[in-house]
Write a protein that holds these residues in place. Structure first.
Motif, PDB file in Angstrom:
ATOM      1  N   ASN A  22      39.516  26.838  31.887  1.00  0.00           N
ATOM      2  CA  ASN A  22      39.903  28.051  32.566  1.00  0.00           C
ATOM      3  C   ASN A  22      40.643  27.676  33.835  1.00  0.00           C
ATOM      4  OD1 ASN A  22      40.077  30.363  34.059  1.00  0.00           O
ATOM      5  ND2 ASN A  22      38.162  31.169  33.241  1.00  0.00           N
ATOM      6  N   ASP A  24      41.760  29.244  36.208  1.00  0.00           N
ATOM      7  CA  ASP A  24      41.417  29.957  37.438  1.00  0.00           C
ATOM      8  C   ASP A  24      40.117  29.411  38.012  1.00  0.00           C
ATOM      9  OD1 ASP A  24      41.011  31.606  39.529  1.00  0.00           O
ATOM     10  OD2 ASP A  24      40.584  33.386  38.322  1.00  0.00           O
ATOM     11  N   GLU A 117      53.647  41.069  44.309  1.00  0.00           N
ATOM     12  CA  GLU A 117      54.158  40.621  43.008  1.00  0.00           C
ATOM     13  C   GLU A 117      55.268  39.581  43.171  1.00  0.00           C
ATOM     14  OE1 GLU A 117      54.715  44.534  41.348  1.00  0.00           O
ATOM     15  OE2 GLU A 117      52.723  44.479  40.438  1.00  0.00           O
TER      16      GLU A 117
ATOM     17  N   THR B 215      36.548  38.467  39.095  1.00  0.00           N
ATOM     18  CA  THR B 215      37.861  37.870  38.930  1.00  0.00           C
ATOM     19  C   THR B 215      38.846  38.608  39.814  1.00  0.00           C
ATOM     20  OG1 THR B 215      39.492  37.116  37.315  1.00  0.00           O
ATOM     21  CG2 THR B 215      38.575  39.308  36.976  1.00  0.00           C
ATOM     22  N   ILE B 216      40.069  38.113  39.889  1.00  0.00           N
ATOM     23  CA  ILE B 216      41.088  38.777  40.712  1.00  0.00           C
ATOM     24  C   ILE B 216      41.796  39.820  39.854  1.00  0.00           C
ATOM     25  CG2 ILE B 216      43.165  38.450  42.091  1.00  0.00           C
ATOM     26  CD1 ILE B 216      42.391  35.481  42.375  1.00  0.00           C
ATOM     27  N   LEU B 218      44.910  42.901  40.226  1.00  0.00           N
ATOM     28  CA  LEU B 218      46.014  43.287  41.097  1.00  0.00           C
ATOM     29  C   LEU B 218      46.746  44.511  40.576  1.00  0.00           C
ATOM     30  CD1 LEU B 218      47.676  39.750  41.401  1.00  0.00           C
ATOM     31  CD2 LEU B 218      46.074  40.774  43.022  1.00  0.00           C
ATOM     32  N   ALA B 219      47.253  45.291  41.499  1.00  0.00           N
ATOM     33  CA  ALA B 219      48.327  46.261  41.255  1.00  0.00           C
ATOM     34  C   ALA B 219      48.157  47.118  40.004  1.00  0.00           C
ATOM     35  CB  ALA B 219      49.664  45.518  41.198  1.00  0.00           C
ATOM     36  N   TYR B 234      43.092  38.058  36.328  1.00  0.00           N
ATOM     37  CA  TYR B 234      42.904  36.642  36.047  1.00  0.00           C
ATOM     38  C   TYR B 234      41.706  36.425  35.118  1.00  0.00           C
ATOM     39  CZ  TYR B 234      46.178  35.209  39.770  1.00  0.00           C
ATOM     40  OH  TYR B 234      47.293  34.989  40.548  1.00  0.00           O
ATOM     41  N   ALA B 235      41.256  37.473  34.442  1.00  0.00           N
ATOM     42  CA  ALA B 235      40.021  37.386  33.653  1.00  0.00           C
ATOM     43  C   ALA B 235      40.062  36.257  32.624  1.00  0.00           C
ATOM     44  CB  ALA B 235      39.738  38.718  32.974  1.00  0.00           C
ATOM     45  N   SER B 236      41.213  36.023  32.019  1.00  0.00           N
ATOM     46  CA  SER B 236      41.297  34.973  31.002  1.00  0.00           C
ATOM     47  C   SER B 236      41.542  33.611  31.642  1.00  0.00           C
ATOM     48  CB  SER B 236      42.448  35.277  30.040  1.00  0.00           C
ATOM     49  OG  SER B 236      43.690  35.030  30.690  1.00  0.00           O
ATOM     50  N   GLY B 237      41.699  33.606  32.961  1.00  0.00           N
ATOM     51  CA  GLY B 237      42.020  32.367  33.657  1.00  0.00           C
ATOM     52  C   GLY B 237      43.462  32.345  34.121  1.00  0.00           C
ATOM     53  N   GLU B 238      44.315  33.054  33.426  1.00  0.00           N
ATOM     54  CA  GLU B 238      45.717  33.108  33.817  1.00  0.00           C
ATOM     55  C   GLU B 238      46.111  34.561  34.002  1.00  0.00           C
ATOM     56  OE1 GLU B 238      48.198  30.634  31.405  1.00  0.00           O
ATOM     57  OE2 GLU B 238      46.506  29.422  30.765  1.00  0.00           O
ATOM     58  N   PRO B 239      46.979  34.823  34.959  1.00  0.00           N
ATOM     59  CA  PRO B 239      47.357  36.215  35.216  1.00  0.00           C
ATOM     60  C   PRO B 239      47.985  36.856  33.987  1.00  0.00           C
ATOM     61  CG  PRO B 239      48.151  34.763  36.967  1.00  0.00           C
ATOM     62  CD  PRO B 239      47.648  33.886  35.864  1.00  0.00           C
ATOM     63  N   GLN B 258      51.097  31.850  25.446  1.00  0.00           N
ATOM     64  CA  GLN B 258      50.709  30.628  26.148  1.00  0.00           C
ATOM     65  C   GLN B 258      51.823  30.187  27.099  1.00  0.00           C
ATOM     66  OE1 GLN B 258      47.658  29.608  25.350  1.00  0.00           O
ATOM     67  NE2 GLN B 258      47.675  28.095  26.988  1.00  0.00           N
ATOM     68  N   MET B 261      53.077  33.898  32.564  1.00  0.00           N
ATOM     69  CA  MET B 261      52.311  34.811  33.400  1.00  0.00           C
ATOM     70  C   MET B 261      52.976  36.175  33.277  1.00  0.00           C
ATOM     71  SD  MET B 261      51.702  34.658  37.556  1.00  0.00           S
ATOM     72  CE  MET B 261      53.399  34.553  38.105  1.00  0.00           C
ATOM     73  N   PHE B 263      53.000  40.216  34.782  1.00  0.00           N
ATOM     74  CA  PHE B 263      52.558  41.018  35.930  1.00  0.00           C
ATOM     75  C   PHE B 263      53.584  42.115  36.199  1.00  0.00           C
ATOM     76  CE2 PHE B 263      55.466  39.116  39.131  1.00  0.00           C
ATOM     77  CZ  PHE B 263      55.923  38.042  38.401  1.00  0.00           C
ATOM     78  N   ALA B 264      53.288  42.920  37.234  1.00  0.00           N
ATOM     79  CA  ALA B 264      54.197  43.994  37.671  1.00  0.00           C
ATOM     80  C   ALA B 264      54.537  44.980  36.554  1.00  0.00           C
ATOM     81  CB  ALA B 264      55.482  43.409  38.279  1.00  0.00           C
ATOM     82  N   GLU B 279      56.823  35.507  33.570  1.00  0.00           N
ATOM     83  CA  GLU B 279      57.225  34.242  34.165  1.00  0.00           C
ATOM     84  C   GLU B 279      57.003  33.117  33.161  1.00  0.00           C
ATOM     85  OE1 GLU B 279      56.230  30.332  35.666  1.00  0.00           O
ATOM     86  OE2 GLU B 279      54.667  31.767  35.145  1.00  0.00           O
TER      87      GLU B 279
END
Lengths: 180, 449
Positions: A22, A24, A117, B215-216, B218-219, B234-239, B258, B261, B263-264, B279
């Motif tokens: 993980n 994170d 963002e 976890t983090i 956002l937005a 970030y629940a899975s470890g990656e945004p 895989q 990332m 977002f937005a 990204e």
């Protein structure tokens, strides 16, 4: 204060070791100053605080973090590697070649002087710049992952340039087992 | 609209209220007068005095509700900065029956321009709220009386509905009180913030947490129908972007490739498509995902950071930010991708553009000379107005009627913390939105049905 921060980082690095599946390492609240969080852990991630090793052992995580240097810094709104950053990363690449058991997660961070963002994207750019440099210096892409935290995890909290500068960073976090 | 043209009260209020667009409209009608003067400082608007005797409890069980409902309506109306309530101690008339004739002269004597009367009945868990609005100076009702019925648990919503009706009749604009806000509730030290998705009424009441604090997140962004929420976690470890069904509380990942990332995110006006940033290898482009077909379309392909996308209300265009010129600026492109036109040209960096639900304005964050601002501009980039200034203001979101913005304001330093603020598009009535703890990234949902 400086020493406290360093200690916290080392602790985090140790926690990060166990979370190789993980990327994170802040998950479950294991951030800087997260000692309480560690006490609260149920051990599901198999945390091993011994993994840091002796800083005088050149094959230890502690040696990498402190002597080689796990962090590089960036200029404002930039992801270009400074000469100083390149020097550190070259040393990281060298160490990683000699210690091929370790995989890495490169974390990109931004200071708080940007929108959320955009800063996520900027953190990704920084992490990617580090990854590309290491790759160009012989570290296979398969050993590396990147993650961006944007401005979500500052390590310096003052509202001054000296703190912003510390937060504009990419941190190379070692993880066990090569291809994590 | 018909009412506000014919009635004296409404015409006065509308003129006072319109601010930006009122002035702009008259400038357009008289082209000889030159360009619209941008006024950042608070203009002087005299709030409309109104009287609202406590709603009558028509039975014993309604007693508590009647008082509370009256207070919520009052808070809604006075909270806009456009209305001023005349204290009950000044009243000459007593209102003892909802259907008794109004003594206009008594209300005129205390300078009430509007009078709101109401009554509440409670039977078991059912509540009925009715109200009437009067234009005191023209001596007649303003619109029909209205009645709302439902379970007692919805009493606050009924109060908001009354306030929306009053606001709407008096200003000629849609209301925004019966609406909800999804946001990020924050706690803990700045270096290790706990962030949870939360939802509340627009005025901070009825808070509920939607995600745990482990976890983090956002937005978050509401769907146009208010039933789903997009957010980054970030629940899975990656945004990753997730979409949550508010009725079930279940979330699912939107796009899971895989090494990327995402977002937005933001919904299209029909709710069928999500535009977002993806990204890969350090580069961020915009994509659109059709939720029905699962088809993903790449909208931009540049080496720059393209993010913060927001659809026009007709769904045909997307406004977004990009640093393709070297710094963050605001661009508009067709919703299918294609050539983008830069619309921001002032000093500093422009980001987080959001298209007004009315279609006329784009709200944005601006960074200049070490300060952050929330501002609005027309869709061609003209008539930029900065509404706020602080150490860190960001991420505006529109009220359903396009007249008010909420945004995040964060204070500086080790103990710095974020709060949600609101401000009128005129720059007036800046205030903190009450939240139980620290709060950021508000997304204002639609007016509820």
């Amino acid at each position: 204060m400086k020493r406290q921060i360093t200690t916290a980082l080392l602790l985090v690095a140790a926690l990060g070791l166990a979370a190789c599946n993980n990327p994170d390492r802040y998950k479950n609240g294991m951030g800087p100053g997260g000692a309480n969080g560690m006490n609260g852990m149920n051990g599901a991630n198999g945390i091993s605080s011994a993994a840091l090793g002796d800083v005088n052992n050149p094959h230890s995580v502690a040696f990498f973090n402190q002597r080689v240097g796990d962090t590089v810094h960036f200029n404002e709104d930039q992801s270009t590697l400074t000469p100083e950053a390149q020097q550190i990363l070259a040393a990281q690449a060298q160490w990683l070649k000699e210690n091929s058991d370790f995989g890495i997660i490169v974390e990109g961070h931004a200071d708080e002087r940007g929108t959320r963002e955009y800063n996520l994207a900027l953190g990704a750019r920084r992490a990617s710049a580090v990854q590309e440099f290491l790759n160009a210096h012989g570290i296979p892409a398969a050993r590396m992952k990147t993650i961006s935290y944007g401005k979500e995890r500052p390590i310096a909290l003052c509202a001054e340039e000296r703190c912003y500068a510390q937060n504009r960073r990419a941190v190379t976090v070692l993880s066990n087992g090569g291809n994590s | 609209m018909r009412l506000f043209r014919t009635l004296g009260l409404a015409a006065t209020l509308a003129a006072a209220f319109l601010g930006l667009t009122g002035a702009a409209a008259s400038a357009q009608e008289k082209p000889g007068q030159g360009p619209l003067k941008i006024e950042i400082t608070q203009g002087v608007i005299e709030p409309i005095p109104f009287a609202m005797p406590s709603f009558i409890a028509e039975n014993g069980a309604a007693q508590d509700y009647a008082g509370q409902i009256t207070r919520v309506i009052s808070a809604d109306l006075t909270g806009t900065g456009l209305f001023r309530e005349i204290p009950a101690s000044a009243y000459i008339s007593r209102v003892t029956s909802f259907d008794a004739p109004v003594q206009y002269s008594d209300w005129k004597a205390i300078n009430a321009q509007a009078l709101v009367t109401g009554a509440v009945t409670v039977q078991g868990n059912q509540i009925v709220v009715k109200f009437r609005l009067y234009d005191v100076f023209s001596g007649q009702p303003l619109g029909q009386g209205l009645q709302f019925a439902g379970s007692t648990g919805t009493w606050r919503r009924m109060a908001h509905k009354v306030a929306d009706a009053v606001y709407s009749r008096v200003t000629g604009e849609g209301g925004y009180f019966d609406s909800r806000v999804v946001f990020v509730s924050e706690s803990g030290p700045r270096s290790d913030r706990k962030k949870r998705l939360a939802i509340m009424d627009y005025d901070g009441a009825n808070l509920q947490y939607l995600t745990p604090a482990n976890t983090i997140v956002l937005a978050p962004r509401f769907s146009p129908d208010g039933r789903r929420v997009l957010y980054t976690s970030y629940a899975s470890g990656e945004p990753r972007i997730y979409v949550m069904n508010l009725a079930t509380g279940q979330s699912q990942v939107l796009d899971d490739q895989q090494g990327t990332m995402t977002f937005a995110p933001r919904f299209s006006p029909d709710g069928n498509t999500v535009v977002f940033s993806l990204e890969r290898g350090g580069n961020t482009d915009l994509y659109a995902l059709n939720l029905n077909s699962g088809q993903r379309t790449q909208l931009t392909n540049t080496p720059s950071i393209d993010t913060g996308p927001s659809y026009s209300p007709d769904g045909r265009q997307i406004v977004f930010e990009s640093d393709r010129s070297g710094t963050q600026q605001v661009y508009i492109m067709p919703a299918t991708g294609g050539p983008a036109t830069r619309i921001s040209f002032g000093a500093g960096r422009y980001s987080t553009p959001v298209w007004s639900p009315r279609g006329d304005l784009i709200a944005f964050t601006k960074q200049n000379e070490g300060r952050f601002h929330i501002g609005v501009m027309r869709t061609d980039g003209s008539d930029e107005r900065l509404l706020t200034a602080s150490y860190l203001d960001e991420g505006p979101t529109w009220a359903p009627n396009g007249r008010v913005l909420m945004f995040t304001r964060e204070t500086a330093g080790e103990n710095g913390a974020p709060s949600v603020y609101s401000v009128d598009i005129s720059g007036r009535n800046l205030k903190k939105v009450p939240t139980p703890g620290d709060a950021s990234d508000p997304s204002w949902g639609p007016l509820l049905p």
